[in-house]
Design an enzyme around this catalytic site. Structure first.
Site, PDB file in Angstrom:
ATOM      1  N   SER A 136       0.831  -1.220   0.000  1.00 42.07           N
ATOM      2  CA  SER A 136       0.000   0.000   0.000  1.00 42.07           C
ATOM      3  C   SER A 136       0.864   1.267   0.000  1.00 42.07           C
ATOM      4  CB  SER A 136      -0.987   0.006   1.174  1.00 42.07           C
ATOM      5  OG  SER A 136      -0.328   0.188   2.397  1.00 42.07           O
ATOM      6  N   MET A 188      10.541  -6.854   3.965  1.00 45.35           N
ATOM      7  CA  MET A 188      10.726  -7.502   5.255  1.00 45.35           C
ATOM      8  C   MET A 188      11.951  -8.427   5.291  1.00 45.35           C
ATOM      9  SD  MET A 188       8.388  -5.836   6.633  1.00 45.35           S
ATOM     10  CE  MET A 188       7.928  -6.428   8.252  1.00 45.35           C
ATOM     11  N   HIS A 204       9.143   3.043   8.487  1.00 43.44           N
ATOM     12  CA  HIS A 204       8.988   2.166   9.651  1.00 43.44           C
ATOM     13  C   HIS A 204       7.791   2.648  10.469  1.00 43.44           C
ATOM     14  CE1 HIS A 204      10.247  -0.711  12.639  1.00 43.44           C
ATOM     15  NE2 HIS A 204      10.043   0.213  13.555  1.00 43.44           N
ATOM     16  N   GLU A 226       1.345   7.060   6.954  1.00 44.24           N
ATOM     17  CA  GLU A 226       2.465   6.559   6.137  1.00 44.24           C
ATOM     18  C   GLU A 226       2.261   6.939   4.677  1.00 44.24           C
ATOM     19  OE1 GLU A 226       3.806   2.459   6.742  1.00 44.24           O
ATOM     20  OE2 GLU A 226       2.778   2.386   8.663  1.00 44.24           O
TER      21      GLU A 226
HETATM   22  C1  GAR Z   1       3.955  -0.713   6.625  1.00 46.76           C
HETATM   23  O1  GAR Z   1       3.221  -0.401   7.785  1.00 46.76           O
HETATM   24  C2  GAR Z   1       5.428  -0.422   6.829  1.00 46.76           C
HETATM   25  O2  GAR Z   1       5.667   0.715   7.628  1.00 46.76           O
HETATM   26  C3  GAR Z   1       5.872  -1.668   7.535  1.00 46.76           C
HETATM   27  O3  GAR Z   1       5.213  -2.710   6.881  1.00 46.76           O
HETATM   28  C4  GAR Z   1       3.963  -2.229   6.379  1.00 46.76           C
HETATM   29  C5  GAR Z   1       3.886  -2.568   4.916  1.00 46.76           C
HETATM   30  O4  GAR Z   1       2.615  -2.270   4.399  1.00 46.76           O
HETATM   31  N1  GAR Z   1       7.306  -1.816   7.476  1.00 46.76           N
HETATM   32  C6  GAR Z   1       8.025  -2.412   8.397  1.00 46.76           C
HETATM   33  O5  GAR Z   1       7.535  -2.906   9.392  1.00 46.76           O
HETATM   34  C7  GAR Z   1       9.506  -2.445   8.106  1.00 46.76           C
HETATM   35  N2  GAR Z   1      10.238  -2.812   9.268  1.00 46.76           N
HETATM   36  P1  GAR Z   1       2.424  -2.061   2.865  1.00 46.76           P
HETATM   37  O6  GAR Z   1       3.000  -3.302   2.161  1.00 46.76           O
HETATM   38  O7  GAR Z   1       0.927  -2.004   2.681  1.00 46.76           O
HETATM   39  O8  GAR Z   1       3.107  -0.795   2.448  1.00 46.76           O
END
Ligand code: GAR
Length: 195
Positions: A15, A93, A112, A177
């Site tokens: 996202s 990740m 983050h 975010e």
């Molecule tokens: C997001 O909340 C991002 O901040 C987090 O994973 C999610 C990914 O969502 N990132 C971490 O935790 C990195 N350590 P998305 O795939 O919908 O963007």
């Protein structure tokens, strides 16, 4: 206008990647999303990127076992072949080795879901709730060797409300975010263009 050729790295939903792609549709936005990369060929976000007409590349990390550097060498070569100038980790990740963080020092951003330096690592929202914090948020930072440690480029804050659970809090943070990352990438790319 020169736009900075940017690769977005994802491992799942994507996202944040979608928010970056949407922002970069504006020709005046200083970064161009030239590639979406994933370590997981099944990542849902890859389909979203294809639908948006963006080149995608998946290199599955699993066949490499513990040899993270070999996986990263292929990623690094793929970025260089395409003339990528900036990398935006967006829900990527995998922990990176000093090889990739060193090769892309000053050219790699991460988002983050906490107010760093609070809560590096996983389960950030559960930890903020368990600590009784009154606010949470998200951070965009430059990537360095230490996980979730590099210099902060931007942060956004949200209140923690009574009755919040992990889902409610993560949704409130995620909405921020999606604003913070496009703004932070624009700032980083504009600085690169201006030199
Ligand atoms: C997001 O909340 C991002 O901040 C987090 O994973 C999610 C990914 O969502 N990132 C971490 O935790 C990195 N350590 P998305 O795939 O919908 O963007």
């Amino acid at each position: 206008m020169k736009r900075v050729k940017t690769a977005v790295f994802i491992s799942g939903r994507g996202s944040n990647m979608e928010a970056l792609i949407a922002a970069a549709k504006d020709p005046a936005y200083p970064a161009e999303i030239a590639l979406v990369f994933s370590n997981d060929p099944q990542a849902v976000g890859l389909k979203t990127a294809v639908a948006a007409g963006i080149e995608t590349l998946a290199i599955d990390h699993r066949p490499f076992g513990k040899d993270r550097a070999a996986h990263e060498a292929l990623i690094d070569a793929a970025l260089r072949e395409r003339g990528i100038e900036l990398v935006a980790l967006a829900g990527y990740m995998r922990i990176l080795t000093p090889f990739l963080t060193g090769a892309w020092a000053g050219k790699m951003l991460n988002i983050h879901p906490s107010l760093l330096p609070k809560y590096p690592g996983l389960h950030t929202h559960a930890r903020a709730l368990a600590a009784g914090d009154l606010e949470a948020g998200c951070t965009v930072h430059w990537v360095t060797e230490g996980v979730d440690e590099g210099p902060v480029l931007g942060q956004a804050r949200v209140p923690i409300l009574s009755g919040d659970d992990e889902d409610a809090l993560s949704a409130r943070v995620l909405a921020q975010e999606h604003k913070l990352y496009p703004a932070s990438l624009a700032k980083a790319a504009a600085e690169m263009v201006e030199g």
